[in-house]
Scaffold this active site. Structure first.
Site, PDB file in Angstrom:
ATOM      1  N   GLY A  92       6.345   8.211  -2.378  1.00  0.00           N
ATOM      2  CA  GLY A  92       5.369   7.136  -2.209  1.00  0.00           C
ATOM      3  C   GLY A  92       4.042   7.655  -1.693  1.00  0.00           C
ATOM      4  CB  SER A  93       2.861  10.916  -1.462  1.00  0.00           C
ATOM      5  OG  SER A  93       3.457  11.479  -2.615  1.00  0.00           O
ATOM      6  CB  ILE A 145       1.724   5.566   5.404  1.00  0.00           C
ATOM      7  CG1 ILE A 145       1.122   4.470   6.289  1.00  0.00           C
ATOM      8  CG2 ILE A 145       2.474   6.563   6.279  1.00  0.00           C
ATOM      9  CD1 ILE A 145       2.151   3.658   7.058  1.00  0.00           C
ATOM     10  CG  ASP A 183       9.689   2.663 -11.212  1.00  0.00           C
ATOM     11  OD1 ASP A 183       9.869   2.324 -10.024  1.00  0.00           O
ATOM     12  OD2 ASP A 183       9.532   1.842 -12.137  1.00  0.00           O
ATOM     13  CB  SER A 218       9.236  -1.623   8.936  1.00  0.00           C
ATOM     14  OG  SER A 218       8.537  -2.799   9.279  1.00  0.00           O
ATOM     15  CE1 TYR A 263       9.313  -3.243   3.934  1.00  0.00           C
ATOM     16  CE2 TYR A 263       8.996  -4.307   6.067  1.00  0.00           C
ATOM     17  CZ  TYR A 263       8.728  -3.272   5.193  1.00  0.00           C
ATOM     18  OH  TYR A 263       7.882  -2.253   5.575  1.00  0.00           O
TER      19      TYR A 263
END
Length: 358
Positions: free
Chosen positions: A81-82, A86, A132, A214, A227
């Site tokens: 996810g870069s 973040i 993905d 999170s 989530y």
């Protein structure tokens, strides 16, 4: 023959003895309770002082920046996810410390741009893999990733990729497609990427695995239910791994950021503006990377640690009440923005995938 006076004296003597014994019991009980109270207060004070001291050590006494990252971990870092947010900022921080970077995301255009920028700024090798993590064919996805990484000595894995709701909402308003994305991306990606790369780290006796959880996982959070539950999984996952491989030489860390101004929070103008409490991705990453090796579980950012203390201190019912009030407000803001956008463009346009870390 005993007189009545003798009987009264005997009774008085026995009564005095009983009263004296009871006083001794009450005094003894009072002393025990006083000792227990003092012990409890001392434990609470020690815990508070230890918590503050740890926060000072983790956030304010810099050490990680003086470390030889390549020697300690290895020449390559993989960050999922870069392409932005973040993950992109964290990859840049690792590159500044001399690590070659493998970027992973589903958006090739953003990956190519991130690669060019990091190579220009940091003078390290950067490669990317288009992946993905919500793919319907999970088996082929991880086979492809494993083949692409086969020739690299990966010393650090940062599991950052994640999916959030389009905006806070209740369970039955979330589509099945989104729920599967939450499971595949938030749980599956970290689990499978760690399983893939941990073995070689153990064989070398060095390496690091980071997961990005999170602040919503601190307690049960209404309107972010699935989530926050998937992010809680990451907390349990990394802590259990750290115990299983405690003698392996591997560094494990769970990051617990609270709100950060990224595309994932793009549904809210208030959150998108950022600030001291809601930092942008670059500010958060520059702080978080310094905590690696100093704390197994941290927010990564001192103002977020203050929020964490509050979250841990309040009872669960109060956390849920406050979370619901906040998320109701954020949902209304998101819906109002969608309505304005639909009116402006003459369509029922939805948020453009703001809910996903790329």
């Amino acid at each position: 023959m005993r007189t009545p006076e003798h009987s009264i004296d005997s009774f008085k003597f026995v009564l005095d003895q009983i009263v004296g014994d009871l006083k001794g019991v009450f005094v003894g009980t009072h002393d025990v309770l006083a000792v227990l109270g003092a012990y409890y207060a001392a434990r609470k004070m020690y815990g508070a002082v230890s918590t503050v001291a740890e926060a000072v050590y983790v956030h304010l006494l810099g050490r990680a920046s003086n470390m030889d990252w390549v020697t300690n971990y290895g020449p390559w870092a993989v960050v999922t996810g870069s392409s932005e947010g973040i993950g992109r900022a964290y990859a840049n921080e690792l590159a500044l410390r001399g690590l070659n970077i493998v970027l992973m995301s589903r958006n090739e255009r953003r990956l190519a741009r991130a690669k060019a920028e990091i190579e220009m700024d940091c003078k390290v090798r950067v490669e990317y893999i288009v992946a993905d993590f919500a793919s319907d064919n999970q088996t082929d996805l991880y086979k492809t990733i494993e083949a692409a990484l086969a020739d690299k000595e990966v010393g650090l894995l940062v599991n950052n990729v994640g999916v959030m709701y389009d905006f806070p909402d209740v369970l039955l308003n979330i589509s099945q497609q989104k729920l599967w994305q939450l499971i595949h991306v938030n749980i599956g990606a970290a689990t499978m990427m760690t399983h893939m790369l941990l073995s070689a780290m153990v064989d070398r006796g060095k390496g690091g695995v980071v997961v990005v959880s999170s602040g919503s996982s601190t307690q049960m959070t209404p309107q972010m239910t699935v989530y926050s539950a998937t992010k809680r999984y990451l907390d349990y996952f990394i802590h259990s791994l750290a115990y299983e491989y405690r003698n392996s030489g591997i560094t494990f860390q769970c990051l617990i950021p609270f709100y950060t101004a990224t595309r994932m929070t793009g549904y809210s103008e208030r959150l998108s503006k950022g600030g001291w409490i809601v930092p942008d991705a670059a500010r958060y990453a520059s702080s978080a990377v310094e905590t690696l090796g100093r704390s197994q579980c941290t927010t990564g950012y001192f103002p977020h640690t203050l929020q964490l203390w509050i979250g841990q201190a309040v009872p669960n019912w109060l956390w849920m009440w406050g979370s619901e009030k906040l998320n109701n407000s954020l949902r209304q803001e998101a819906l109002a923005r969608l309505a304005r956008r639909a009116s402006r463009y003459g369509s029922q346009e939805i948020l453009s995938d703001n809910s996903r870390t790329p």
